[in-house]
Design an enzyme around this catalytic site. Structure first.
Site, short mmCIF file in Angstrom:
data_model
loop_
_atom_site.label_atom_id
_atom_site.label_comp_id
_atom_site.label_asym_id
_atom_site.label_seq_id
_atom_site.Cartn_x
_atom_site.Cartn_y
_atom_site.Cartn_z
N HIS A 1 0.81 -1.22 0.00
CA HIS A 1 0.00 0.00 0.00
C HIS A 1 0.84 1.27 0.00
CE1 HIS A 1 -0.26 -0.36 4.71
NE2 HIS A 1 0.81 0.33 4.35
N HIS B 1 -1.67 5.81 8.59
CA HIS B 1 -0.31 6.34 8.77
C HIS B 1 -0.35 7.64 9.57
CE1 HIS B 1 -0.12 3.44 5.51
NE2 HIS B 1 1.15 3.25 5.86
#
Length: 433
Positions: free
Chosen positions: A12, A59
């Site tokens: 990803h 994130h």
């Protein structure tokens, strides 16, 4: 019954989204990424899954370190693209499958996984970077997703063994969902990389290839490895591949690998893979027994008059009004609401029904609509209504009659602080008889 038709594994890294958004299909450096996703695109086009169960990690975009969970399941009806600092990518929101996600959440909790649940949060490149490459999305996406965010950036994080066990529980959850759905799993993250410290830029292609062999043929061996093992072999951030074990645990012991690719263009080893499930459908009575197991803790609560458990369904239905009332903890929002409530309602996009409930201080009506009591408590503090008034209104009693049922009948209180409006508390609340 819902069934797992197979799984996709995909890195990803934001590199993938970058290449897609800038039309790098024919650039020699980026072309291998596009080629790797073509079989994935074709498999999804052929199989036409109704839902993708997407396992990813945020994130530090929507999930910050002020409240960081190991496993956070999305239970909402829609998910938008997150702005990670330079503006959000030009992708449409993707629908959530609320029914399936609520069922999975209840099942995992019944199986003693301490989950957290989210809605109203945008999803970052952990989800949308591979999703935009594998699924067409103009003008809309062809199906819905259920996102599972795994907290792998602040230690301690879930072990490889725990992820595998969660996958096994996820299989029970999906297969016991009564609606006829085709579900494909998507495991994201990795492969080897490290993005911090003097070891930044570390890669290990030999380990990446071995990991791809093991996730297919011997996943249990991967569960015996520690996070330090994963960091040593694949880099500290590369340890996020433990998320793939959630996907693998949800599949049958034997799988058929239809596609596998690997490419290292820069910082992260980028892989794609397709695994078809070779599971045998369990007997229907086993699924029925699992659904009884899921409902065991609340069995019979429906017989308790005037009792409304705050379920996923109620939370999703009333998320907008609950959010509006929760924001009353913010001084600016409180001031705006008290000064110009109708303007505040409009800005929040509340429905006519929601506006009326708040406008009329319809405490019982709000509870039945799906508002959490603890939002009523905040509204009461802001408008100068005591908790006792709210309790009385929910019971359909006058304050005086309700106080007769208390050991300290004269005690009025709320969660209001020193700046709360000094309104009279001797008036009957809305909803009282």
């Amino acid at each position: 019954m819902a069934r797992i038709i197979g799984a996709i594994a995909a890195s990803h890294t934001p590199t993938i989204g970058f290449a897609y958004d800038r039309n790098k299909q024919n650039d020699p450096v980026w072309k291998p990424i596009f080629e790797a996703f073509k079989p994935v695109q074709q498999w999804l086009a052929d199989k036409k899954p109704d839902v993708l169960f997407v396992i990813y990690n945020d994130h530090v975009t929507s999930f910050f370190f002020d409240h960081y969970s190991a496993f956070a399941l999305g239970i909402g009806e829609s998910y938008v693209v997150a702005d990670e600092g330079g503006g959000a990518r030009d992708l449409p929101p993707v629908a959530g499958h609320a029914g399936l996600s609520h069922h999975i959440g209840a099942s995992l909790t019944a199986d003693e996984f301490d989950m957290s649940f989210f809605q109203g949060k945008p999803l970052d490149h952990g989800c949308f970077s591979p999703l935009s490459m594998m699924w067409p999305h103009a003008p809309t996406w062809p199906g819905a997703i259920v996102p599972l965010q795994v907290g792998v950036l602040q230690f301690p994080i879930p072990s490889a063994a725990r992820c595998y066990k969660l996958g096994q529980a996820l299989r029970r959850a999906i297969e016991s969902y009564p609606e006829d759905l085709k579900v494909a799993l998507v495991a994201t993250g990795g492969l080897s990389h490290q993005v911090h410290g003097e070891r930044a830029g570390f890669n290990n292609t030999a380990w990446d290839e071995r990991f791809l062999d093991m996730i297919e043929k011997d996943p249990v061996a991967l569960t015996r490895m520690t996070l330090a093992d994963y960091a040593r072999l694949g880099g500290m951030e590369g340890a996020e591949v433990v998320m793939w074990l959630i996907m693998r645990g949800a599949l049958s012991s034997a799988v058929k690998c239809l596609h596998r690719s690997y490419y290292l263009p820069s910082m992260t080893g980028i892989a794609t893979a397709i695994y078809e499930n070779e599971a045998i459908e369990p007997p229907a009575d086993i699924q029925a027994e699992h659904r009884r197991h899921m409902g065991h803790q609340l069995a019979g609560v429906e017989t308790l008059a005037g009792t409304l458990p705050f379920t996923f369904a109620r939370s999703v239905k009333a998320f907008r009004i609950n959010s509006f009332l929760h924001d009353l903890i913010k001084p600016d929002h409180r001031a705006e609401f008290l000064a110009a409530p109708e303007k505040a309602f409009q800005q929040a996009g509340l429905s006519d029904e929601e506006c009326t409930l708040i406008r009329n201080r319809d405490w019982r009506g709000m509870i039945h609509y799906g508002v959490s009591f603890f939002m009523l408590e905040k509204l009461g503090a802001v408008v100068g209504v005591s908790n006792l008034h709210i309790y009385a209104a929910m019971r359909g009693q006058t304050l005086e009659d309700f106080q007769k049922t208390r050991n300290a009948p004269g005690a009025l209180y709320s969660v209001a602080g020193t700046d709360a409006p000094k309104l009279a508390w001797d008036k009957e609340p809305a909803g009282a008889k």
